[in-house]
Design a protein around this motif. Structure first.
Motif, PDB file in Angstrom:
ATOM      1  N   ASP A   1     -18.531  35.792  64.934  1.00  0.00           N
ATOM      2  CA  ASP A   1     -18.228  34.433  64.494  1.00  0.00           C
ATOM      3  C   ASP A   1     -17.299  33.795  65.518  1.00  0.00           C
ATOM      4  N   VAL A   2     -16.931  32.544  65.276  1.00  0.00           N
ATOM      5  CA  VAL A   2     -16.090  31.823  66.225  1.00  0.00           C
ATOM      6  C   VAL A   2     -14.964  31.088  65.510  1.00  0.00           C
ATOM      7  N   VAL A   3     -13.954  30.778  66.297  1.00  0.00           N
ATOM      8  CA  VAL A   3     -12.887  29.865  65.909  1.00  0.00           C
ATOM      9  C   VAL A   3     -13.022  28.620  66.771  1.00  0.00           C
ATOM     10  N   LEU A   4     -12.903  27.456  66.166  1.00  0.00           N
ATOM     11  CA  LEU A   4     -12.860  26.204  66.911  1.00  0.00           C
ATOM     12  C   LEU A   4     -11.398  25.853  67.162  1.00  0.00           C
TER      13      LEU A   4
ATOM     14  N   LEU B   1     -10.217  27.714  62.227  1.00  0.00           N
ATOM     15  CA  LEU B   1      -9.852  26.485  62.925  1.00  0.00           C
ATOM     16  C   LEU B   1      -8.429  26.625  63.446  1.00  0.00           C
ATOM     17  N   ALA B   2      -8.230  26.358  64.731  1.00  0.00           N
ATOM     18  CA  ALA B   2      -6.898  26.283  65.309  1.00  0.00           C
ATOM     19  C   ALA B   2      -6.686  24.842  65.752  1.00  0.00           C
TER      20      ALA B   2
ATOM     21  N   GLY C   1     -12.929  29.141  55.762  1.00  0.00           N
ATOM     22  CA  GLY C   1     -12.312  30.062  56.698  1.00  0.00           C
ATOM     23  C   GLY C   1     -10.801  29.908  56.750  1.00  0.00           C
ATOM     24  N   LYS C   2     -10.199  30.447  57.802  1.00  0.00           N
ATOM     25  CA  LYS C   2      -8.755  30.383  57.990  1.00  0.00           C
ATOM     26  C   LYS C   2      -8.397  29.243  58.942  1.00  0.00           C
ATOM     27  N   THR C   3      -7.207  28.707  58.779  1.00  0.00           N
ATOM     28  CA  THR C   3      -6.782  27.554  59.570  1.00  0.00           C
ATOM     29  C   THR C   3      -5.379  27.776  60.115  1.00  0.00           C
ATOM     30  N   LEU C   4      -5.220  27.489  61.405  1.00  0.00           N
ATOM     31  CA  LEU C   4      -3.914  27.499  62.066  1.00  0.00           C
ATOM     32  C   LEU C   4      -3.581  26.065  62.452  1.00  0.00           C
ATOM     33  N   VAL C   5      -2.440  25.554  61.983  1.00  0.00           N
ATOM     34  CA  VAL C   5      -1.997  24.198  62.310  1.00  0.00           C
ATOM     35  C   VAL C   5      -0.726  24.301  63.135  1.00  0.00           C
TER      36      VAL C   5
END
Length: 287
Positions: free
Chosen positions: A108-111, A134-135, A220-224
């Motif tokens: 999978d990927v992170v955007l 998501l980052a 999914g998971k999110t980094l802000v």
């Protein structure tokens, strides 16, 4: 760990897009790694301001994650007509198709996005099951009212504490009338006395609502990550702190948040850039 780079071209709606894939050295398909697709903010190209995306991609590849960065249609080396961040869904899908073809073992990927690239990533993610995370650095949620409130709260407060301002006033080199008009315009916009973004463009006025709906629908998971000295970041922070729905969303277990005190919009100092890389790599490793 070293990294290698590969130049790529791939089709999108009749145009050819160009990008660079950064791979961890000696990566094997058996590792089935998670990848990172960098979504640039506009108008930008895949290198980024002061090469921030190039350096980010190489650092994450050295940390063990394959990374693809590319130019949208109409930007940089890519063909086609230029478009804004709300019309790049086909570009992102084409880039992901190419990414998975180039790294067959990828799960999978992170955007990873900056500014309106972060907003484009957030609004794309719920519709593609290949996106696991998501980052988002300084996400763009601009409205006229939101920008005015962030300016009043952060710019004018800092300005009043700036010794340089008082030196200009004392020397007679301060344009009081112009400053007063600018301040009054910000107050009108912030508290509804001026022309609103809804009157300008109904679609733009709904951007915060569309961003909220996208993030709420993303599983999914999110980094802000927010820069402490950036008005775009402060507008996002103000939006989030002023809404119970946003607060519940960002306080959820799938969201990780960081603030980088003193940093500008693109984290242009080496120590700021290194901190963003560290947060991203640590977050990726944590799950």
């Amino acid at each position: 760990m070293q990294a290698e780079e590969r130049a790529l071209s791939f089709p999108c709606a009749g145009a050819w897009l160009y990008g660079v894939l950064s791979l961890p050295a000696h990566m094997t398909q058996a590792k089935a790694p998670r990848g990172v697709l960098i979504v640039v903010g506009g108008p930008q190209v895949r290198t980024g301001s002061h090469r921030q995306f190039t350096l980010l991609a190489r650092s994450l590849a050295q940390a063990g994650f394959p990374v693809l960065r590319f130019d949208y249609r109409g930007m940089g080396d890519s063909e086609g007509e230029a478009r804004d961040f709300e019309r790049v869904r086909d570009d992102l899908r084409a880039a992901l198709d190419c990414f998975f073809a180039q790294v067959p073992g990828m799960r999978d990927v992170v955007l990873w996005g900056l500014c309106d690239g972060a907003s484009a990533a957030a609004m794309y993610a719920p519709g593609d099951p290949r996106v696991a995370g998501l980052a988002l650095l300084n996400p763009w949620v601009r409205t006229e009212q939101g920008a005015a409130k962030a300016t009043l709260k952060h710019y004018y407060r800092a300005r009043l504490l700036d010794p340089g301002l008082w030196k200009k006033i004392a020397s007679g080199n301060f344009e009081a009338g112009q400053a007063a008009r600018s301040f009054a315009a910000s107050v009108r916009s912030a508290f509804g006395g001026g022309k609103t973004a809804a009157q300008d463009d109904a679609q733009d006025a709904a951007l915060p609502e569309r961003m909220y709906a996208a993030l709420q629908g993303f599983e999914g998971k999110t980094l802000v990550m927010l820069s402490g000295a950036d008005l775009t970041a402060q507008e996002f922070a103000g939006l989030a702190s002023g809404s119970r729905d946003w607060q519940r969303l960002l306080d959820g277990p799938a969201v990780t948040r960081h603030t980088l005190d003193g940093a500008d919009h693109t984290c242009s100092r080496r120590e700021w850039h290194d901190q963003v890389v560290g947060w991203t790599a640590g977050w990726l490793r944590s799950w």
